[in-house]
Design a protein around this motif. Structure first.
Motif, PDB file in Angstrom:
ATOM      1  N   VAL A  97       0.839  -1.201   0.000  1.00  0.00           N
ATOM      2  CA  VAL A  97       0.000   0.000   0.000  1.00  0.00           C
ATOM      3  C   VAL A  97       0.873   1.249   0.000  1.00  0.00           C
ATOM      4  O   VAL A  97       0.673   2.182  -0.796  1.00  0.00           O
ATOM      5  N   ASP A  98       1.862   1.279   0.889  1.00  0.00           N
ATOM      6  CA  ASP A  98       2.735   2.449   1.011  1.00  0.00           C
ATOM      7  C   ASP A  98       3.553   2.666  -0.262  1.00  0.00           C
ATOM      8  O   ASP A  98       3.760   3.814  -0.689  1.00  0.00           O
ATOM      9  N   PHE A  99       4.016   1.570  -0.864  1.00  0.00           N
ATOM     10  CA  PHE A  99       4.791   1.695  -2.098  1.00  0.00           C
ATOM     11  C   PHE A  99       3.932   2.281  -3.208  1.00  0.00           C
ATOM     12  O   PHE A  99       4.358   3.208  -3.918  1.00  0.00           O
ATOM     13  N   ALA A 100       2.722   1.758  -3.391  1.00  0.00           N
ATOM     14  CA  ALA A 100       1.834   2.262  -4.444  1.00  0.00           C
ATOM     15  C   ALA A 100       1.505   3.734  -4.218  1.00  0.00           C
ATOM     16  O   ALA A 100       1.460   4.529  -5.157  1.00  0.00           O
ATOM     17  N   ARG A 101       1.286   4.089  -2.960  1.00  0.00           N
ATOM     18  CA  ARG A 101       0.998   5.490  -2.634  1.00  0.00           C
ATOM     19  C   ARG A 101       2.217   6.371  -2.957  1.00  0.00           C
ATOM     20  O   ARG A 101       2.077   7.491  -3.488  1.00  0.00           O
ATOM     21  N   CYS A 102       3.397   5.861  -2.692  1.00  0.00           N
ATOM     22  CA  CYS A 102       4.642   6.605  -2.940  1.00  0.00           C
ATOM     23  C   CYS A 102       4.841   6.863  -4.427  1.00  0.00           C
ATOM     24  O   CYS A 102       5.091   7.997  -4.846  1.00  0.00           O
ATOM     25  N   VAL A 103       4.716   5.821  -5.259  1.00  0.00           N
ATOM     26  CA  VAL A 103       5.002   6.010  -6.690  1.00  0.00           C
ATOM     27  C   VAL A 103       3.933   6.860  -7.374  1.00  0.00           C
ATOM     28  O   VAL A 103       4.236   7.596  -8.323  1.00  0.00           O
ATOM     29  N   THR A 104       2.683   6.797  -6.895  1.00  0.00           N
ATOM     30  CA  THR A 104       1.670   7.657  -7.502  1.00  0.00           C
ATOM     31  C   THR A 104       1.892   9.117  -7.123  1.00  0.00           C
ATOM     32  O   THR A 104       1.635  10.009  -7.939  1.00  0.00           O
ATOM     33  N   LYS A 105       2.385   9.369  -5.923  1.00  0.00           N
ATOM     34  CA  LYS A 105       2.732  10.743  -5.555  1.00  0.00           C
ATOM     35  C   LYS A 105       3.872  11.273  -6.419  1.00  0.00           C
ATOM     36  O   LYS A 105       3.978  12.482  -6.666  1.00  0.00           O
ATOM     37  N   LEU A 106       4.714  10.365  -6.915  1.00  0.00           N
ATOM     38  CA  LEU A 106       5.812  10.745  -7.802  1.00  0.00           C
ATOM     39  C   LEU A 106       5.349  10.917  -9.244  1.00  0.00           C
ATOM     40  O   LEU A 106       6.139  11.297 -10.106  1.00  0.00           O
ATOM     41  N   GLY A 107       4.078  10.610  -9.522  1.00  0.00           N
ATOM     42  CA  GLY A 107       3.533  10.828 -10.857  1.00  0.00           C
ATOM     43  C   GLY A 107       3.303   9.581 -11.678  1.00  0.00           C
ATOM     44  O   GLY A 107       2.829   9.668 -12.818  1.00  0.00           O
ATOM     45  N   PHE A 108       3.627   8.417 -11.145  1.00  0.00           N
ATOM     46  CA  PHE A 108       3.424   7.163 -11.864  1.00  0.00           C
ATOM     47  C   PHE A 108       1.994   6.665 -11.635  1.00  0.00           C
ATOM     48  O   PHE A 108       1.337   7.037 -10.661  1.00  0.00           O
ATOM     49  N   GLY A 113      -3.033  -7.092 -11.064  1.00  0.00           N
ATOM     50  CA  GLY A 113      -3.910  -8.098 -11.639  1.00  0.00           C
ATOM     51  C   GLY A 113      -5.356  -7.937 -11.244  1.00  0.00           C
ATOM     52  O   GLY A 113      -6.208  -8.721 -11.671  1.00  0.00           O
ATOM     53  N   GLY A 114      -5.667  -6.924 -10.442  1.00  0.00           N
ATOM     54  CA  GLY A 114      -7.048  -6.590 -10.120  1.00  0.00           C
ATOM     55  C   GLY A 114      -7.693  -7.429  -9.032  1.00  0.00           C
ATOM     56  O   GLY A 114      -8.839  -7.165  -8.660  1.00  0.00           O
ATOM     57  N   GLY A 115      -7.003  -8.442  -8.516  1.00  0.00           N
ATOM     58  CA  GLY A 115      -7.577  -9.326  -7.512  1.00  0.00           C
ATOM     59  C   GLY A 115      -7.285  -8.878  -6.095  1.00  0.00           C
ATOM     60  O   GLY A 115      -7.074  -7.694  -5.819  1.00  0.00           O
ATOM     61  N   GLY A 116      -7.242  -9.887  -5.176  1.00  0.00           N
ATOM     62  CA  GLY A 116      -7.033  -9.591  -3.773  1.00  0.00           C
ATOM     63  C   GLY A 116      -5.564  -9.595  -3.383  1.00  0.00           C
ATOM     64  O   GLY A 116      -4.670  -9.634  -4.220  1.00  0.00           O
ATOM     65  N   GLY A 117      -5.310  -9.577  -2.079  1.00  0.00           N
ATOM     66  CA  GLY A 117      -3.948  -9.650  -1.569  1.00  0.00           C
ATOM     67  C   GLY A 117      -3.110  -8.443  -1.972  1.00  0.00           C
ATOM     68  O   GLY A 117      -3.529  -7.290  -1.835  1.00  0.00           O
ATOM     69  N   ILE A 118      -1.902  -8.707  -2.454  1.00  0.00           N
ATOM     70  CA  ILE A 118      -0.983  -7.642  -2.856  1.00  0.00           C
ATOM     71  C   ILE A 118      -1.576  -6.806  -3.985  1.00  0.00           C
ATOM     72  O   ILE A 118      -1.353  -5.587  -4.056  1.00  0.00           O
ATOM     73  N   MET A 119      -2.348  -7.446  -4.881  1.00  0.00           N
ATOM     74  CA  MET A 119      -2.999  -6.684  -5.951  1.00  0.00           C
ATOM     75  C   MET A 119      -3.950  -5.646  -5.364  1.00  0.00           C
ATOM     76  O   MET A 119      -3.965  -4.483  -5.796  1.00  0.00           O
ATOM     77  N   GLN A 120      -4.726  -6.052  -4.397  1.00  0.00           N
ATOM     78  CA  GLN A 120      -5.635  -5.119  -3.733  1.00  0.00           C
ATOM     79  C   GLN A 120      -4.857  -4.012  -3.037  1.00  0.00           C
ATOM     80  O   GLN A 120      -5.248  -2.836  -3.095  1.00  0.00           O
ATOM     81  N   ALA A 121      -3.758  -4.370  -2.393  1.00  0.00           N
ATOM     82  CA  ALA A 121      -2.933  -3.372  -1.708  1.00  0.00           C
ATOM     83  C   ALA A 121      -2.427  -2.323  -2.693  1.00  0.00           C
ATOM     84  O   ALA A 121      -2.411  -1.123  -2.390  1.00  0.00           O
ATOM     85  N   GLY A 122      -2.009  -2.772  -3.891  1.00  0.00           N
ATOM     86  CA  GLY A 122      -1.519  -1.838  -4.897  1.00  0.00           C
ATOM     87  C   GLY A 122      -2.598  -0.865  -5.337  1.00  0.00           C
ATOM     88  O   GLY A 122      -2.358   0.348  -5.435  1.00  0.00           O
ATOM     89  N   ASN A 123      -3.800  -1.373  -5.596  1.00  0.00           N
ATOM     90  CA  ASN A 123      -4.895  -0.495  -6.003  1.00  0.00           C
ATOM     91  C   ASN A 123      -5.352   0.403  -4.860  1.00  0.00           C
ATOM     92  O   ASN A 123      -5.734   1.560  -5.077  1.00  0.00           O
ATOM     93  N   GLU A 124      -5.298  -0.113  -3.637  1.00  0.00           N
ATOM     94  CA  GLU A 124      -5.664   0.709  -2.483  1.00  0.00           C
ATOM     95  C   GLU A 124      -4.702   1.883  -2.333  1.00  0.00           C
ATOM     96  O   GLU A 124      -5.129   3.030  -2.144  1.00  0.00           O
ATOM     97  N   GLY A 125      -3.409   1.607  -2.406  1.00  0.00           N
ATOM     98  CA  GLY A 125      -2.423   2.674  -2.235  1.00  0.00           C
ATOM     99  C   GLY A 125      -2.469   3.702  -3.346  1.00  0.00           C
ATOM    100  O   GLY A 125      -2.293   4.901  -3.110  1.00  0.00           O
ATOM    101  N   ALA A 126      -2.714   3.239  -4.568  1.00  0.00           N
ATOM    102  CA  ALA A 126      -2.731   4.152  -5.710  1.00  0.00           C
ATOM    103  C   ALA A 126      -4.034   4.932  -5.810  1.00  0.00           C
ATOM    104  O   ALA A 126      -4.054   6.070  -6.280  1.00  0.00           O
ATOM    105  N   GLY A 127      -5.148   4.317  -5.359  1.00  0.00           N
ATOM    106  CA  GLY A 127      -6.457   4.934  -5.539  1.00  0.00           C
ATOM    107  C   GLY A 127      -6.974   4.683  -6.942  1.00  0.00           C
ATOM    108  O   GLY A 127      -6.197   4.459  -7.874  1.00  0.00           O
TER     109      GLY A 127
END
Length: 354
Positions: A97-108, A113-127
């Motif tokens: 979650v924190d990583f996805a939030r970090c890279v989106t703040k940097l403009g990425f 894969g759209g599913g649960g677990g780490i995939m969900q964490a990535g979408n949660e952090g990015a929004g």
């Protein structure tokens, strides 16, 4: 329209006739013609109904992916892989979650894969605004996670291979978190495609929970059973970064695009596009340090080659070399050196821009 009188063959004939009429004025007419010719040849062959179903569904998968990502082709994206079984309370989930939030703040933007677990964490952090979900249709139905469900940037693919094609093709960086067979498959495929020059160059970051040993144990296996036995090159470890530190993980991605922009082959020449021009002295240093990766000649500065006249990066300075297409680990080392050489510029301050 009266559906009872609708004839798909007549509609197809009309569509093809209209396409052929427009083809001479199309920028991509030669490639379109080659694609149509392939379909015609297959139509005259003896392939089975199942073969046609696979071909049709694959093209439908690709149509959805190409249409979606065309709109976002100028924004760099980070693909996140990891276990679908990781629970939200797990430290691996939180760092994702924190990583996805970090890279989106940097403009990425972030792809999962759209599913649960780490995939969900990535979408949660990015929004949702900064997320893509590339889900897969499975017999037991992998549902999309709530942080991407209903968004127009969620695609459901029929095949794993078309799904993975877009997860890598559209990616400018890959972050891998701990996972099972699927994550291991994705990790080794990323390494294989990078090692053979079929993917990238892009930064590959293997991220663990703070104090975790998942990727270090993986790396120890690689070192003992592959690198020391000569089954992979000693320089292949330069293809990836292992860390449990969020700042190191994000910097591995942004640093990769400080001066390096992108690359492509023009016949036998590797063309490396840069955000800022290097000095003659720096070019000499590159030739001294990396002459071993050249088939012939030297690393030279260049403007866009004639074959790149229509390229959107035509104004960027370039390096041109006859790369041996074998020592990819060394090429990644050369890119790291180039990024250290370049002077800070407004362009270099925005590594997220294509």
């Amino acid at each position: 329209m009266n559906l009872s009188s609708f004839n798909p063959i007549d509609s197809l004939s009309s569509d093809v006739a209209q396409l052929l009429e427009q083809l001479p004025n199309s920028q991509h007419r030669q490639l379109i013609a080659q694609t149509l010719a392939t379909i015609v040849r297959l139509a005259n062959s003896e392939i089975d109904r199942l073969d046609w179903k696979i071909l049709s569904a694959s093209l439908a998968d690709m149509e959805r992916g190409l249409e979606l990502f065309h709109t976002y082709r100028h924004v760099r994206k980070v693909t996140i892989f990891g276990s679908a079984r990781t629970l939200p309370e797990a430290p691996e989930y939180q760092i994702a979650v924190d990583f996805a939030r970090c890279v989106t703040k940097l403009g990425f933007m972030v792809m999962t894969g759209g599913g649960g677990g780490i995939m969900q964490a990535g979408n949660e952090g990015a929004g949702k605004e900064n997320s893509f979900g590339l889900n897969i249709q499975l017999p037991f139905e992998q549902e999309a996670n709530p942080f991407i469900e209903g968004d127009r940037k969620l695609i459901h693919f029929k095949y794993f291979f078309t799904r993975k094609l877009f997860l890598l093709r559209e990616s400018d960086a890959v972050a891998l978190f701990p996972g099972g067979f699927g994550t291991q498959d994705e990790a080794f495929e990323c390494m294989t495609l990078s090692q053979t020059g079929k993917f990238g160059p892009v930064p590959l970051v293997l991220i663990d929970r703070p104090g975790g040993c998942y990727w270090h144990d993986w790396s120890a296996y690689i070192d003992k059973n592959l690198r020391k036995t000569g089954l992979v090159s000693k320089d292949d470890s330069s293809l990836y970064t292992i860390t449990d530190n969020l700042e190191v993980a994000c910097n591995a991605i942004t640093d990769f695009y400080q001066v390096y922009h992108s690359s492509r082959y023009v016949k036998e020449k590797l063309v490396i596009r840069l955000k800022t021009e290097l000095s003659d002295e720096q070019i000499e240093q590159l030739n001294t340090d990396f002459s071993d990766i050249l088939v012939e000649g030297r690393i030279e500065k260049s403007i866009a080659l004639p074959q790149e006249a229509q390229d959107e990066t035509a104004e960027l300075p370039r390096l041109v070399l006859y790369f041996n297409q074998r020592d990819l680990g060394r090429l990644y080392q050369a890119i790291a050196t180039i990024n250290q050489m370049g002077k800070p510029t407004p362009e270099a301050a925005h590594p997220e821009l294509k």
